[in-house]
Design an enzyme around this catalytic site. Structure first.
Site, PDB file in Angstrom:
ATOM      1  N   GLY A  21       8.335  -0.383   6.320  1.00 25.66           N
ATOM      2  CA  GLY A  21       9.002  -0.627   5.038  1.00 25.66           C
ATOM      3  C   GLY A  21      10.246   0.217   4.860  1.00 25.66           C
ATOM      4  NE  ARG A  66       8.463   2.000  -6.545  1.00 27.88           N
ATOM      5  CZ  ARG A  66       7.151   1.933  -6.769  1.00 27.88           C
ATOM      6  NH1 ARG A  66       6.419   1.046  -6.096  1.00 27.88           N
ATOM      7  NH2 ARG A  66       6.570   2.741  -7.627  1.00 27.88           N
ATOM      8  CG  ASN A 106      -7.481  -5.833   0.367  1.00 24.08           C
ATOM      9  OD1 ASN A 106      -8.074  -5.100   1.160  1.00 24.08           O
ATOM     10  ND2 ASN A 106      -6.513  -6.660   0.739  1.00 24.08           N
TER      11      ASN A 106
END
Length: 449
Positions: free
Chosen positions: A12, A16, A170
Protein backbone atom coordinates in the site's frame (compact mmCIF):
# COMPACT_ATOMS: atom_id res chain seq x y z
CA UNK A 1 3.03 -27.94 13.14
CA UNK A 2 3.62 -28.49 9.40
CA UNK A 3 6.17 -26.49 7.46
CA UNK A 4 5.16 -22.86 7.51
CA UNK A 5 5.62 -19.88 5.17
CA UNK A 6 4.56 -16.30 5.81
CA UNK A 7 3.43 -13.73 3.27
CA UNK A 8 3.29 -10.17 4.58
CA UNK A 9 1.45 -7.64 2.43
CA UNK A 10 3.09 -4.21 2.43
CA UNK A 11 2.36 -2.81 -1.02
CA UNK A 12 0.00 0.00 0.00
CA UNK A 13 0.97 3.62 -0.52
CA UNK A 14 0.27 4.61 3.10
CA UNK A 15 -0.93 8.04 2.01
CA UNK A 16 -2.67 8.77 5.33
CA UNK A 17 0.69 8.62 7.15
CA UNK A 18 1.86 11.64 5.11
CA UNK A 19 5.45 10.46 5.38
CA UNK A 20 8.51 9.88 3.20
CA UNK A 21 9.12 6.69 5.20
CA UNK A 22 7.32 3.50 4.18
CA UNK A 23 4.35 2.93 6.46
CA UNK A 24 5.49 -0.43 7.82
CA UNK A 25 8.90 0.98 8.74
CA UNK A 26 7.45 3.43 11.25
CA UNK A 27 8.54 2.30 14.72
CA UNK A 28 6.64 1.00 17.72
CA UNK A 29 8.77 0.76 20.82
CA UNK A 30 11.76 1.82 18.74
CA UNK A 31 11.39 -1.07 16.26
CA UNK A 32 9.77 -0.88 12.78
CA UNK A 33 6.27 -2.34 12.88
CA UNK A 34 7.24 -4.79 10.11
CA UNK A 35 10.01 -6.16 12.33
CA UNK A 36 7.52 -6.82 15.14
CA UNK A 37 5.75 -9.19 12.76
CA UNK A 38 8.95 -10.75 11.45
CA UNK A 39 10.17 -11.42 14.98
CA UNK A 40 6.84 -12.94 16.02
CA UNK A 41 6.75 -15.24 13.01
CA UNK A 42 10.39 -16.18 13.57
CA UNK A 43 9.22 -18.09 16.65
CA UNK A 44 7.49 -20.50 14.23
CA UNK A 45 10.72 -21.10 12.27
CA UNK A 46 9.21 -20.27 8.87
CA UNK A 47 10.72 -21.99 5.84
CA UNK A 48 10.13 -18.82 3.83
CA UNK A 49 9.05 -15.27 4.58
CA UNK A 50 7.94 -13.07 1.69
CA UNK A 51 7.18 -9.36 1.96
CA UNK A 52 5.09 -8.08 -0.94
CA UNK A 53 6.02 -4.47 -1.66
CA UNK A 54 4.86 -1.82 -4.07
CA UNK A 55 5.37 1.85 -3.38
CA UNK A 56 8.87 2.61 -1.98
CA UNK A 57 9.87 -1.03 -2.29
CA UNK A 58 13.55 0.04 -2.23
CA UNK A 59 13.15 1.08 1.41
CA UNK A 60 11.80 -2.34 2.31
CA UNK A 61 14.56 -4.16 0.43
CA UNK A 62 17.19 -2.15 2.29
CA UNK A 63 15.49 -2.65 5.66
CA UNK A 64 15.31 -6.46 5.42
CA UNK A 65 18.58 -6.96 3.55
CA UNK A 66 20.23 -8.64 6.55
CA UNK A 67 17.27 -10.92 7.28
CA UNK A 68 16.15 -14.14 5.65
CA UNK A 69 13.32 -12.40 3.82
CA UNK A 70 12.36 -12.24 0.15
CA UNK A 71 10.78 -9.06 -1.22
CA UNK A 72 8.34 -9.51 -4.11
CA UNK A 73 7.02 -6.58 -6.12
CA UNK A 74 3.34 -5.90 -6.81
CA UNK A 75 3.04 -3.56 -9.76
CA UNK A 76 0.38 -2.38 -10.37
CA UNK A 77 -1.52 -2.71 -7.08
CA UNK A 78 -4.75 -4.55 -7.89
CA UNK A 79 -5.91 -5.59 -4.43
CA UNK A 80 -4.90 -7.85 -1.57
CA UNK A 81 -5.52 -11.20 -3.32
CA UNK A 82 -3.45 -10.01 -6.27
CA UNK A 83 -0.71 -8.93 -3.85
CA UNK A 84 -0.62 -12.38 -2.20
CA UNK A 85 -0.27 -13.98 -5.63
CA UNK A 86 2.92 -11.97 -6.17
CA UNK A 87 4.60 -14.30 -3.63
CA UNK A 88 3.90 -17.42 -5.71
CA UNK A 89 7.24 -17.47 -7.52
CA UNK A 90 9.17 -16.94 -4.27
CA UNK A 91 7.36 -19.95 -2.77
CA UNK A 92 7.68 -22.20 -5.82
CA UNK A 93 8.12 -25.77 -4.69
CA UNK A 94 7.16 -25.06 -1.08
CA UNK A 95 4.91 -27.74 0.42
CA UNK A 96 3.26 -26.67 3.66
CA UNK A 97 1.03 -24.08 5.28
CA UNK A 98 0.95 -20.53 3.92
CA UNK A 99 -0.25 -17.57 5.96
CA UNK A 100 -1.12 -14.19 4.54
CA UNK A 101 -1.02 -11.21 6.92
CA UNK A 102 -0.60 -7.44 6.75
CA UNK A 103 2.51 -5.39 7.49
CA UNK A 104 0.44 -2.63 9.09
CA UNK A 105 -1.05 -5.05 11.67
CA UNK A 106 2.13 -5.59 13.71
CA UNK A 107 0.69 -7.09 16.89
CA UNK A 108 -0.24 -10.54 15.54
CA UNK A 109 1.37 -13.11 17.85
CA UNK A 110 3.05 -16.39 16.97
CA UNK A 111 0.66 -18.25 19.28
CA UNK A 112 -2.31 -16.95 17.28
CA UNK A 113 -0.76 -18.00 13.98
CA UNK A 114 -0.13 -21.44 15.48
CA UNK A 115 -3.84 -21.71 16.37
CA UNK A 116 -4.76 -20.79 12.81
CA UNK A 117 -2.42 -23.42 11.44
CA UNK A 118 -3.64 -26.07 13.88
CA UNK A 119 -7.21 -25.41 12.69
CA UNK A 120 -6.37 -26.85 9.27
CA UNK A 121 -7.37 -30.43 10.04
CA UNK A 122 -9.45 -32.97 8.14
CA UNK A 123 -11.39 -31.38 5.31
CA UNK A 124 -10.69 -27.79 6.44
CA UNK A 125 -9.06 -25.87 3.59
CA UNK A 126 -8.86 -22.33 4.97
CA UNK A 127 -8.63 -20.76 8.43
CA UNK A 128 -9.47 -17.08 8.90
CA UNK A 129 -8.72 -14.83 11.87
CA UNK A 130 -11.71 -13.04 13.37
CA UNK A 131 -12.24 -10.58 16.22
CA UNK A 132 -15.12 -8.94 18.05
CA UNK A 133 -14.61 -5.16 18.32
CA UNK A 134 -16.61 -2.89 20.59
CA UNK A 135 -17.79 -1.04 17.49
CA UNK A 136 -18.05 -3.13 14.32
CA UNK A 137 -17.82 0.02 12.19
CA UNK A 138 -17.50 -0.98 8.52
CA UNK A 139 -15.63 -4.25 9.05
CA UNK A 140 -16.44 -7.27 6.93
CA UNK A 141 -18.37 -9.95 8.82
CA UNK A 142 -17.73 -13.65 9.37
CA UNK A 143 -20.97 -15.58 9.57
CA UNK A 144 -20.02 -18.77 11.42
CA UNK A 145 -21.54 -21.63 13.41
CA UNK A 146 -20.80 -22.17 17.09
CA UNK A 147 -18.00 -24.62 16.20
CA UNK A 148 -16.28 -21.97 14.06
CA UNK A 149 -17.39 -23.29 10.68
CA UNK A 150 -17.72 -20.31 8.36
CA UNK A 151 -20.91 -20.14 6.32
CA UNK A 152 -20.30 -16.79 4.67
CA UNK A 153 -17.80 -13.94 4.43
CA UNK A 154 -19.46 -10.64 3.60
CA UNK A 155 -18.29 -7.05 3.31
CA UNK A 156 -20.16 -4.52 5.46
CA UNK A 157 -21.57 -2.67 2.47
CA UNK A 158 -22.97 -5.92 1.04
CA UNK A 159 -24.29 -7.33 4.34
CA UNK A 160 -27.98 -7.50 5.21
CA UNK A 161 -29.29 -5.92 8.39
CA UNK A 162 -29.37 -9.35 10.02
CA UNK A 163 -25.77 -10.07 8.97
CA UNK A 164 -24.63 -6.71 10.31
CA UNK A 165 -25.87 -7.74 13.74
CA UNK A 166 -23.10 -10.34 13.77
CA UNK A 167 -20.12 -8.93 15.71
CA UNK A 168 -17.49 -11.41 14.47
CA UNK A 169 -15.38 -9.34 12.10
CA UNK A 170 -12.74 -10.29 9.56
CA UNK A 171 -9.12 -9.30 10.25
CA UNK A 172 -8.04 -10.38 6.76
CA UNK A 173 -5.41 -12.84 8.04
CA UNK A 174 -5.77 -16.29 6.48
CA UNK A 175 -3.96 -19.62 6.41
CA UNK A 176 -4.26 -22.36 3.80
CA UNK A 177 -2.14 -25.21 2.51
CA UNK A 178 0.16 -24.51 -0.42
CA UNK A 179 -1.75 -27.17 -2.40
CA UNK A 180 -4.86 -24.98 -2.16
CA UNK A 181 -3.94 -21.35 -1.70
CA UNK A 182 -2.62 -20.55 -5.18
CA UNK A 183 -5.64 -22.13 -6.87
CA UNK A 184 -7.99 -20.23 -4.55
CA UNK A 185 -6.14 -16.95 -5.09
CA UNK A 186 -6.18 -17.36 -8.85
CA UNK A 187 -9.94 -17.97 -8.78
CA UNK A 188 -10.64 -14.63 -7.09
CA UNK A 189 -12.45 -12.21 -9.39
CA UNK A 190 -12.63 -8.43 -9.45
CA UNK A 191 -16.35 -7.94 -10.04
CA UNK A 192 -16.70 -5.12 -7.53
CA UNK A 193 -16.91 -1.34 -7.46
CA UNK A 194 -13.14 -0.94 -7.12
CA UNK A 195 -12.25 -3.57 -9.71
CA UNK A 196 -9.78 -5.15 -7.29
CA UNK A 197 -9.02 -8.72 -6.21
CA UNK A 198 -9.79 -9.13 -2.49
CA UNK A 199 -8.22 -11.65 -0.14
CA UNK A 200 -11.42 -12.59 1.76
CA UNK A 201 -12.75 -14.08 -1.49
CA UNK A 202 -10.27 -16.92 -0.98
CA UNK A 203 -12.51 -18.14 1.86
CA UNK A 204 -15.67 -17.40 -0.13
CA UNK A 205 -14.41 -19.46 -3.07
CA UNK A 206 -13.38 -22.33 -0.79
CA UNK A 207 -16.90 -22.42 0.69
CA UNK A 208 -18.37 -22.35 -2.82
CA UNK A 209 -16.28 -25.41 -3.67
CA UNK A 210 -17.82 -27.22 -0.73
CA UNK A 211 -14.67 -27.04 1.40
CA UNK A 212 -14.73 -26.24 5.10
CA UNK A 213 -13.52 -22.85 6.29
CA UNK A 214 -13.05 -22.18 10.01
CA UNK A 215 -12.71 -18.99 12.03
CA UNK A 216 -10.24 -18.57 14.90
CA UNK A 217 -10.87 -15.64 17.23
CA UNK A 218 -8.43 -13.20 18.77
CA UNK A 219 -8.62 -9.83 20.53
CA UNK A 220 -9.21 -6.58 18.63
CA UNK A 221 -5.90 -5.15 19.87
CA UNK A 222 -3.93 -7.93 18.20
CA UNK A 223 -5.26 -7.17 14.73
CA UNK A 224 -5.53 -3.39 14.94
CA UNK A 225 -4.37 -1.82 11.67
CA UNK A 226 -2.17 1.26 11.49
CA UNK A 227 -2.92 3.69 8.68
CA UNK A 228 -2.33 7.12 10.21
CA UNK A 229 -0.13 8.91 12.74
CA UNK A 230 -3.00 8.83 15.24
CA UNK A 231 -3.35 5.06 14.87
CA UNK A 232 0.43 4.71 15.19
CA UNK A 233 0.29 6.63 18.47
CA UNK A 234 -2.56 4.43 19.65
CA UNK A 235 -0.56 1.28 18.83
CA UNK A 236 2.45 2.70 20.67
CA UNK A 237 0.30 3.37 23.73
CA UNK A 238 -1.11 -0.15 23.58
CA UNK A 239 2.37 -1.64 23.26
CA UNK A 240 3.76 0.48 26.10
CA UNK A 241 0.90 -0.59 28.37
CA UNK A 242 1.72 -4.23 27.67
CA UNK A 243 5.45 -3.72 28.38
CA UNK A 244 4.73 -1.91 31.65
CA UNK A 245 2.47 -4.71 32.82
CA UNK A 246 5.07 -7.27 31.76
CA UNK A 247 7.82 -5.44 33.67
CA UNK A 248 5.80 -5.15 36.86
CA UNK A 249 4.79 -8.82 36.66
CA UNK A 250 8.51 -9.67 36.48
CA UNK A 251 9.32 -7.79 39.69
CA UNK A 252 9.99 -4.20 38.58
CA UNK A 253 8.52 -1.29 40.54
CA UNK A 254 7.18 1.51 38.36
CA UNK A 255 6.25 4.49 40.54
CA UNK A 256 4.05 6.02 37.84
CA UNK A 257 3.74 3.38 35.09
CA UNK A 258 1.97 5.59 32.58
CA UNK A 259 4.99 7.95 32.48
CA UNK A 260 7.66 5.31 31.80
CA UNK A 261 8.49 4.41 28.18
CA UNK A 262 10.25 1.27 27.03
CA UNK A 263 11.99 0.13 23.86
CA UNK A 264 11.44 -3.25 22.29
CA UNK A 265 14.66 -4.67 23.80
CA UNK A 266 14.67 -3.07 27.27
CA UNK A 267 15.85 -5.53 29.94
CA UNK A 268 15.10 -4.87 33.62
CA UNK A 269 16.14 -7.10 36.51
CA UNK A 270 14.24 -7.93 39.67
CA UNK A 271 13.61 -5.28 42.30
CA UNK A 272 14.54 -2.50 39.90
CA UNK A 273 12.79 0.73 40.84
CA UNK A 274 11.87 3.22 38.11
CA UNK A 275 10.64 6.64 39.15
CA UNK A 276 8.31 8.81 37.01
CA UNK A 277 9.09 10.18 33.56
CA UNK A 278 11.89 7.82 32.55
CA UNK A 279 12.57 6.96 28.89
CA UNK A 280 14.43 3.81 27.84
CA UNK A 281 15.82 3.97 24.32
CA UNK A 282 17.09 0.88 22.49
CA UNK A 283 19.83 -1.28 23.97
CA UNK A 284 19.32 -0.76 27.72
CA UNK A 285 20.03 -3.44 30.34
CA UNK A 286 19.36 -2.80 34.02
CA UNK A 287 20.54 -5.32 36.62
CA UNK A 288 18.79 -6.30 39.87
CA UNK A 289 18.18 -3.75 42.64
CA UNK A 290 19.11 -0.70 40.55
CA UNK A 291 17.21 2.58 40.85
CA UNK A 292 16.44 4.83 37.89
CA UNK A 293 15.29 8.17 39.21
CA UNK A 294 12.86 10.62 37.65
CA UNK A 295 13.30 12.36 34.30
CA UNK A 296 16.25 10.24 33.17
CA UNK A 297 16.90 9.13 29.58
CA UNK A 298 18.88 5.96 28.85
CA UNK A 299 19.95 4.52 25.49
CA UNK A 300 22.50 1.82 24.71
CA UNK A 301 23.48 1.69 28.38
CA UNK A 302 24.24 -1.10 30.86
CA UNK A 303 23.51 -0.49 34.54
CA UNK A 304 24.82 -2.92 37.16
CA UNK A 305 23.34 -4.16 40.41
CA UNK A 306 22.56 -1.64 43.16
CA UNK A 307 23.39 1.31 40.90
CA UNK A 308 21.59 4.64 41.05
CA UNK A 309 20.90 6.82 38.02
CA UNK A 310 19.46 10.34 38.10
CA UNK A 311 17.27 12.22 38.53
CA UNK A 312 17.69 14.13 35.25
CA UNK A 313 20.53 11.89 34.04
CA UNK A 314 21.34 10.96 30.47
CA UNK A 315 23.12 7.72 29.62
CA UNK A 316 24.07 7.51 25.96
CA UNK A 317 25.32 4.49 23.97
CA UNK A 318 28.32 2.80 25.53
CA UNK A 319 27.61 3.98 29.07
CA UNK A 320 28.36 1.23 31.61
CA UNK A 321 27.81 1.42 35.36
CA UNK A 322 29.36 -1.36 37.40
CA UNK A 323 27.93 -2.55 40.71
CA UNK A 324 27.01 0.22 43.14
CA UNK A 325 28.05 3.10 40.86
CA UNK A 326 26.09 6.33 41.05
CA UNK A 327 25.18 8.89 38.40
CA UNK A 328 23.36 11.90 39.82
CA UNK A 329 21.33 14.80 38.51
CA UNK A 330 22.34 16.48 35.25
CA UNK A 331 25.12 14.00 34.54
CA UNK A 332 25.70 12.76 30.98
CA UNK A 333 27.71 9.66 30.01
CA UNK A 334 28.74 8.35 26.58
CA UNK A 335 31.15 5.48 25.85
CA UNK A 336 32.23 5.64 29.47
CA UNK A 337 32.60 3.04 32.22
CA UNK A 338 31.97 3.84 35.88
CA UNK A 339 33.76 1.28 38.03
CA UNK A 340 32.33 -0.41 41.10
CA UNK A 341 31.16 2.17 43.65
CA UNK A 342 32.36 5.15 41.59
CA UNK A 343 30.16 8.22 41.59
CA UNK A 344 29.48 11.43 39.73
CA UNK A 345 26.74 13.11 41.70
CA UNK A 346 25.94 16.19 39.65
CA UNK A 347 26.52 18.45 36.65
CA UNK A 348 29.13 16.38 34.83
CA UNK A 349 29.95 15.14 31.31
CA UNK A 350 31.86 11.85 31.01
CA UNK A 351 32.62 10.84 27.43
CA UNK A 352 35.13 8.25 26.19
CA UNK A 353 36.25 7.61 29.75
CA UNK A 354 37.24 4.70 31.98
CA UNK A 355 36.64 5.52 35.63
CA UNK A 356 38.06 3.22 38.27
CA UNK A 357 36.28 1.70 41.26
CA UNK A 358 35.55 4.08 44.10
CA UNK A 359 36.51 7.22 42.16
CA UNK A 360 34.68 10.46 42.96
CA UNK A 361 33.92 12.93 40.19
CA UNK A 362 33.09 16.42 41.44
CA UNK A 363 30.38 18.72 40.13
CA UNK A 364 31.12 20.52 36.89
CA UNK A 365 33.77 18.07 35.71
CA UNK A 366 34.14 17.62 31.95
CA UNK A 367 36.16 15.05 30.03
CA UNK A 368 37.27 17.03 26.98
CA UNK A 369 37.29 14.11 24.57
CA UNK A 370 36.98 15.74 21.12
CA UNK A 371 39.57 17.94 19.42
CA UNK A 372 37.42 18.72 16.40
CA UNK A 373 38.71 15.74 14.43
CA UNK A 374 39.23 12.76 16.74
CA UNK A 375 37.89 11.39 20.01
CA UNK A 376 40.38 10.72 22.83
CA UNK A 377 40.12 8.73 26.05
CA UNK A 378 40.35 9.75 29.69
CA UNK A 379 41.39 7.13 32.25
CA UNK A 380 40.73 7.80 35.93
CA UNK A 381 42.24 5.39 38.42
CA UNK A 382 40.65 3.70 41.41
CA UNK A 383 39.70 5.95 44.32
CA UNK A 384 40.86 9.08 42.46
CA UNK A 385 39.22 12.34 43.53
CA UNK A 386 38.39 14.87 40.83
CA UNK A 387 37.58 18.26 42.31
CA UNK A 388 34.65 20.36 41.14
CA UNK A 389 34.79 22.37 37.92
CA UNK A 390 37.74 20.43 36.49
CA UNK A 391 38.45 19.92 32.79
CA UNK A 392 40.28 16.70 31.94
CA UNK A 393 41.77 17.23 28.47
CA UNK A 394 42.10 13.86 26.76
CA UNK A 395 44.12 11.85 26.16
CA UNK A 396 45.02 11.89 29.82
CA UNK A 397 45.49 9.38 32.66
CA UNK A 398 44.72 10.17 36.30
CA UNK A 399 46.41 7.61 38.53
CA UNK A 400 44.88 5.65 41.39
CA UNK A 401 44.34 7.65 44.61
CA UNK A 402 45.33 10.86 42.82
CA UNK A 403 43.63 14.20 43.55
CA UNK A 404 42.83 16.84 40.98
CA UNK A 405 42.18 20.13 42.73
CA UNK A 406 38.96 21.98 42.03
CA UNK A 407 39.03 24.30 39.04
CA UNK A 408 41.96 22.57 37.34
CA UNK A 409 42.42 22.09 33.59
CA UNK A 410 44.50 18.92 33.35
CA UNK A 411 46.25 18.15 30.06
CA UNK A 412 49.10 15.93 31.32
CA UNK A 413 48.98 12.60 33.16
CA UNK A 414 48.74 12.62 36.94
CA UNK A 415 50.67 9.93 38.78
CA UNK A 416 49.15 7.62 41.38
CA UNK A 417 48.74 9.38 44.71
CA UNK A 418 49.75 12.77 43.27
CA UNK A 419 47.96 16.10 43.60
CA UNK A 420 47.52 18.15 40.45
CA UNK A 421 46.50 21.79 40.86
CA UNK A 422 46.26 23.95 37.75
CA UNK A 423 45.21 27.47 38.73
CA UNK A 424 46.34 31.01 38.11
CA UNK A 425 47.94 32.72 41.15
CA UNK A 426 45.32 34.54 43.23
CA UNK A 427 45.74 38.30 43.40
CA UNK A 428 44.60 40.08 46.58
CA UNK A 429 44.29 43.89 46.87
CA UNK A 430 43.24 44.82 50.43
CA UNK A 431 40.46 47.43 50.58
CA UNK A 432 40.15 47.67 46.79
CA UNK A 433 36.50 46.60 46.73
CA UNK A 434 35.49 49.16 49.39
CA UNK A 435 37.19 51.98 47.45
CA UNK A 436 35.53 50.81 44.23
CA UNK A 437 32.03 50.81 45.77
CA UNK A 438 32.54 54.30 47.26
CA UNK A 439 33.68 55.73 43.94
CA UNK A 440 30.80 54.18 42.00
CA UNK A 441 28.19 55.42 44.50
CA UNK A 442 29.55 58.99 44.21
CA UNK A 443 29.54 58.78 40.42
CA UNK A 444 25.96 57.52 40.36
CA UNK A 445 24.79 60.24 42.76
CA UNK A 446 26.42 62.92 40.59
CA UNK A 447 24.69 61.57 37.50
CA UNK A 448 21.26 62.11 39.10
CA UNK A 449 21.85 65.88 39.65
Amino acid sequence: MNKFAAIILAAGKGTRMKSDLHKVLHPIGGKPMLFHLLDSFEELSPSHTVVVAGDRHEQLRDAVAYRNVTVSLQEPQLGTAHAALMAKDALAGFDGLVMVSFGDCPMVKAATVRKLCDALTGDTKVAVLGFRPTDTLAYGRIIADADGTVRKMVEHKDASEEERKCDLCNSGVIVAHSNDIWRLLESVGNDNAQGEYYLPDVATNAIAEGSRVVAVETTPDEVAGINSRAELASAEAQWQTFKREEAMAAGVSLRAPETVFFSWDTELGRDVEVEPNVVFGPGVKIADHATIRAFSHLEGATVGEHCSVGPYARLRPGAVLEEGAKIGNFVEMKKAVMGKGAKASHLTYLGDADIGAGANIGAGTITCNYDGYFKHKTVIGERAFIGSNSALIAPVIIGADAIVAAGSAVSRDVGPGDLRMVRGEQLVKPGWADRFHDAMKKKKAAAKK
